[in-house]
Scaffold this active site. Structure first.
Site, mmCIF file in Angstrom:
data_model
loop_
_atom_site.group_PDB
_atom_site.id
_atom_site.type_symbol
_atom_site.label_atom_id
_atom_site.label_comp_id
_atom_site.label_asym_id
_atom_site.label_seq_id
_atom_site.Cartn_x
_atom_site.Cartn_y
_atom_site.Cartn_z
ATOM 1 N N LYS A 51 60.609 12.333 24.416
ATOM 2 C CA LYS A 51 59.455 10.632 24.120
ATOM 3 C C LYS A 51 59.850 9.853 25.267
ATOM 4 O O LYS A 51 61.165 9.594 25.109
ATOM 5 C CB LYS A 51 59.842 10.538 22.444
ATOM 6 C CG LYS A 51 59.196 9.026 22.229
ATOM 7 C CD LYS A 51 58.657 8.855 20.726
ATOM 8 C CE LYS A 51 58.171 7.188 20.962
ATOM 9 N NZ LYS A 51 56.999 7.179 21.378
ATOM 10 N N ASN A 133 57.176 7.745 33.567
ATOM 11 C CA ASN A 133 56.117 7.357 33.142
ATOM 12 C C ASN A 133 55.577 6.472 33.326
ATOM 13 O O ASN A 133 55.228 4.639 33.263
ATOM 14 C CB ASN A 133 55.837 6.847 31.261
ATOM 15 C CG ASN A 133 55.061 6.547 30.573
ATOM 16 O OD1 ASN A 133 53.949 6.500 31.175
ATOM 17 N ND2 ASN A 133 55.348 6.266 29.235
ATOM 18 N N CYS A 136 51.552 2.995 31.172
ATOM 19 C CA CYS A 136 52.026 2.851 30.124
ATOM 20 C C CYS A 136 51.653 1.320 30.438
ATOM 21 O O CYS A 136 52.170 0.531 31.550
ATOM 22 C CB CYS A 136 53.055 3.282 29.370
ATOM 23 S SG CYS A 136 53.294 2.506 27.768
ATOM 24 N N ILE A 196 47.046 14.300 32.517
ATOM 25 C CA ILE A 196 46.804 12.793 32.854
ATOM 26 C C ILE A 196 47.101 12.673 31.361
ATOM 27 O O ILE A 196 47.469 13.185 29.984
ATOM 28 C CB ILE A 196 45.235 12.727 32.930
ATOM 29 C CG1 ILE A 196 44.127 13.461 31.556
ATOM 30 C CG2 ILE A 196 44.801 12.905 33.467
ATOM 31 C CD1 ILE A 196 42.848 12.739 31.053
ATOM 32 N N GLY A 222 43.678 14.681 22.912
ATOM 33 C CA GLY A 222 43.461 15.477 21.816
ATOM 34 C C GLY A 222 41.919 16.329 22.764
ATOM 35 O O GLY A 222 42.115 15.951 23.679
#
Length: 308
Positions: A51, A133, A136, A196, A222
């Protein structure tokens, strides 16, 4: 008795680092390994991607911060994490012991933050790769940071100077030209590109007229985003010479095969883990069976073999 075909070689090498399989976890879906280690054999994971870790602890957004959608889910977790000090003291020792590769995902409010995180993790050791990252909304200027090639170039360049650890740059799909972002990252020193990240989405509860997420919008993941992710991976693989790690809607071995054919060298499994924590292992086994059906002896032979 008929002779059984040999098991394909599932190993891949990216930026000089060898992975047992091309199937990794995706950031944010397996924590830092503590939970998923109870449900699957980490020796059979290609890599555990953590994470996102930030400089300061983050509590994230208030609940509700997840909801189901058609063929996917939305989340607005908000980068909840304990911060780099606690990560190095509490989480990194376990990652060092786990019998798989550790890819540490980092996120900052500024370029200085990213460079400092990279320096701290380099000094601490234990990370096989860093994943930046850059896609975000929780950064200094908002989500447009990661869609600006100049900003991407500047950030990657600073991080490259701060660490010798191989760098994977995670790109946003919320852009009109993802290939230009990939080129900017590679020219600044990225060793690989992952793509992505989630798409911006929203869900409304028609019963009470309210958004289903506390942050109103969130990241869509998903199977619903798989076609978008495949197209992005193909575009990036055509634009840069470094390996691409595909992410988005991978739920079985054939999904993984499609990403490899489109140009990915590895893939990350995310939302599928919430349904089945052993999904990365199952997907790796299914991918191996697919290779055998095609009489292919190495998974690396599948990379970029799309017929156009």
């Amino acid at each position: 008795m008929p002779k059984r075909s040999a098991k394909p070689d599932m190993s891949v090498t990216i930026a000089g680092v060898k992975f047992a399989t091309p199937i990794w976890t995706a950031s944010g879906t397996a924590g830092t390994g503590e939970e998923i280690e109870r449900h699957c054999d980490p020796r059979r994971l290609g890599a555990l991607v953590t994470k996102s870790v930030s400089i300061e602890p983050r509590s994230g957004h208030p609940y509700p911060r997840t909801c189901e959608t058609a063929s996917g889910m939305l989340n607005c977790i908000g980068l909840q994490n304990k911060g780099i000090d606690a990560f190095i003291a509490e989480e990194l020792p376990r990652l060092k012991r786990m019998p798989t590769r550790a890819v540490v995902n980092i996120v900052g409010h500024s370029i200085d933050n990213y460079a400092e995180l990279a320096r701290r993790l380099t000094d601490a050791g234990g990370a096989d790769m860093l994943e930046l990252n850059l896609s975000c909304p929780n950064v200094a200027r908002g989500i447009d940071n990661g869609s600006d090639p100049l900003w991407v170039s500047g950030c990657v360049s600073r991080v490259r100077k701060a660490t010798r650890i191989p760098l994977v740059v995670k790109l946003t799909p919320n852009t009109s030209d993802i290939a230009s972002l990939a080129r900017a990252a590679v020219e600044a020193g990225a060793d690989a590109i992952s793509a992505i990240n989630t798409l911006v989405g929203m869900s409304v509860d028609y019963r009470n007229f309210k958004p289903r997420l506390s942050n109103v919008t969130g990241g869509l993941s998903g199977p619903a985003i798989k076609p978008v992710a495949l197209a992005a991976v193909f575009k990036i693989a055509q634009a840069v010479s470094v390996p691409v790690i595909g992410i988005g809607g991978i739920a079985n071995g054939l999904d993984a095969a499609e990403f490899l054919i489109a140009g990915a060298s590895a893939v990350q499994v995310g939302t599928a883990i919430f349904r089945n924590p052993n999904a990365p292992i199952t997907i790796a086994d299914e991918l191996a069976e697919y290779l055998k059906s095609k009489q292919m002896s190495r998974v690396s032979d599948l990379v970029g073999c799309i017929a156009i």
